[in-house]
Design an enzyme around this catalytic site. Sequence first.
Site, PDB file in Angstrom:
ATOM      1  N   HIS A 207       0.812  -1.212   0.000  1.00  9.12           N
ATOM      2  CA  HIS A 207       0.000   0.000   0.000  1.00  9.12           C
ATOM      3  C   HIS A 207       0.848   1.266   0.000  1.00  9.12           C
ATOM      4  CE1 HIS A 207       0.670  -0.420   4.427  1.00  9.12           C
ATOM      5  NE2 HIS A 207       0.706   0.898   4.360  1.00  9.12           N
ATOM      6  N   ASP A 237      -0.329  -7.493   0.644  1.00  7.31           N
ATOM      7  CA  ASP A 237       0.224  -6.173   0.931  1.00  7.31           C
ATOM      8  C   ASP A 237       1.754  -6.215   0.883  1.00  7.31           C
ATOM      9  OD1 ASP A 237       0.479  -3.542   1.584  1.00  7.31           O
ATOM     10  OD2 ASP A 237      -0.417  -3.680   3.573  1.00  7.31           O
ATOM     11  N   GLY A 318       3.773   5.832  10.557  1.00  4.25           N
ATOM     12  CA  GLY A 318       5.174   5.923  10.225  1.00  4.25           C
ATOM     13  C   GLY A 318       5.896   4.599  10.326  1.00  4.25           C
ATOM     14  N   SER A 320       4.729   1.801   8.989  1.00  2.00           N
ATOM     15  CA  SER A 320       4.270   0.956   7.899  1.00  2.00           C
ATOM     16  C   SER A 320       5.408   0.452   7.029  1.00  2.00           C
ATOM     17  CB  SER A 320       3.296   1.749   7.024  1.00  2.00           C
ATOM     18  OG  SER A 320       2.717   0.932   6.051  1.00  2.00           O
ATOM     19  N   SER A 335       1.682  -4.114   7.902  1.00  2.00           N
ATOM     20  CA  SER A 335       0.604  -3.763   6.988  1.00  2.00           C
ATOM     21  C   SER A 335      -0.240  -2.622   7.549  1.00  2.00           C
ATOM     22  CB  SER A 335      -0.282  -4.988   6.707  1.00  2.00           C
ATOM     23  OG  SER A 335      -1.401  -4.627   5.924  1.00  2.00           O
TER      24      SER A 335
END
Length: 458
Positions: A207, A237, A318, A320, A335
């Site tokens: 993503h 993802d 932050g 991710s 994710s």
Amino acid sequence: MRHARRRVVRRVTRLAAVGGLLLGGAMVTQAAMASEPPAASAKPLSTAEAAGDSGAALVAKLGTARTAGSWTGRDGRPVVAVTDSGAAEAVRRAGAEAKVVSHSMNELKSATATLRSAPRVAGTAWAVDYRTNRVVVEADSTVSAGDWSRMTQVATGIGGFVHMERTKGTFTTRLNGAQPILSTGGRCSAGYNVTNGQSDFILTAGHCGPSGSIWFADNQGDQQLGKTVSSTFPGNDFSLVQYNSGKAGEGAGVVAIGGGKGVRITGVADAKVGQRVFRSGSTSGLHDGQVTGLNATVNYPEGTVTGLIQTNVCAEPGDSGGPLFSDGIALGVTSGGSGDCTTGGTTFFQPLTKALAALNVRLLVSAQNAGGAQNPSSAPSAAPAQGAAPSAATPGSSAPVTGTAQGQTLLARLTDTRNVGPGLLVIAGSLIALVATRYIRAEQDRRAYQRYYSATWG
């Protein structure tokens, strides 16, 4: 276009200058971990080589009609959920603990299939809780009373082993603000370095950006790092960012955990329920917790992702794309989730084994004895032995990280809250007052950023 792109990157960078530790995962600049010698080879570690696999082996042997998953008990022994006394005896003979339950894995999977076939509701998630023999459905604060009622009716129709829970916060992938890789669409943490044998890549969350996204290693948009060449989201993802140079460089098998330290990544495996795990992230630092569920489904606003690892490890905006690991073994990349590291929450991870297989790449690992003689505190640690309690797990063997290596970004130094005067390291001879002002403003921006997302993300 170039000036417009720079303005966007600067705007995102200013909002996202969230202090902290350069924990985004594996190296993203070739010199960021220059003190760690290059990995001797790129080799995957079979999931069968990880400790504690006897529970999974017993489940595979007995079948999903007679079992309902396995997990690691408090004493480190594998526990297998079984549906009949014959299966329980087989588990005990193998040296594992048996727990007789009412519902088989076939029934639990049928329940999740029914939930998946119902009208999709953004802000919901579900996973099988092996330890309680239930399917747990969570709904965040965005789910309306009407949708909650309709989902409850679906759950009731399935049976009493489907448990409904309301959770605070919001399930979201919108974790922009992480360092150290930036694009005009936002920022994400690097997860791990991988290779296809010809070129090296950063494996991060899907993503973070679609194929074609250009990533930079500096906040000015001048130092181009690489380009997203493959991205899968929703559904899964994960994505690949190909290095412009084609190579990850030195220290590719190390992930940073702050304080000038890193962890050697020596292999990859599947996560296990009950396993103690660690997550590094550039906003919230290094945190640990347990795997609470596998094959989780999350209905993000952007789409549904399935097959995720569910944990009670906290995370914040932050983090991710950052790595999940235990005892130096890579498990997944961040994710999304809900909550924060003040109140706690739920965080989901894309399993790394699945991503590697789908992308046809392998993990770049660290040589166990790289760097010659080491003191005992930094000696490589082996995978946990069978029977080791989950609480005995560690992040892995330590490795130095050179924080002032050539090529480290201006942003990385300015947002490192451990530095008394971060500007001094990149603007030699600057006025101390100017440096102090920039540091204070970075701290103010970090706090404002976290306050903003504490409401929207959890």
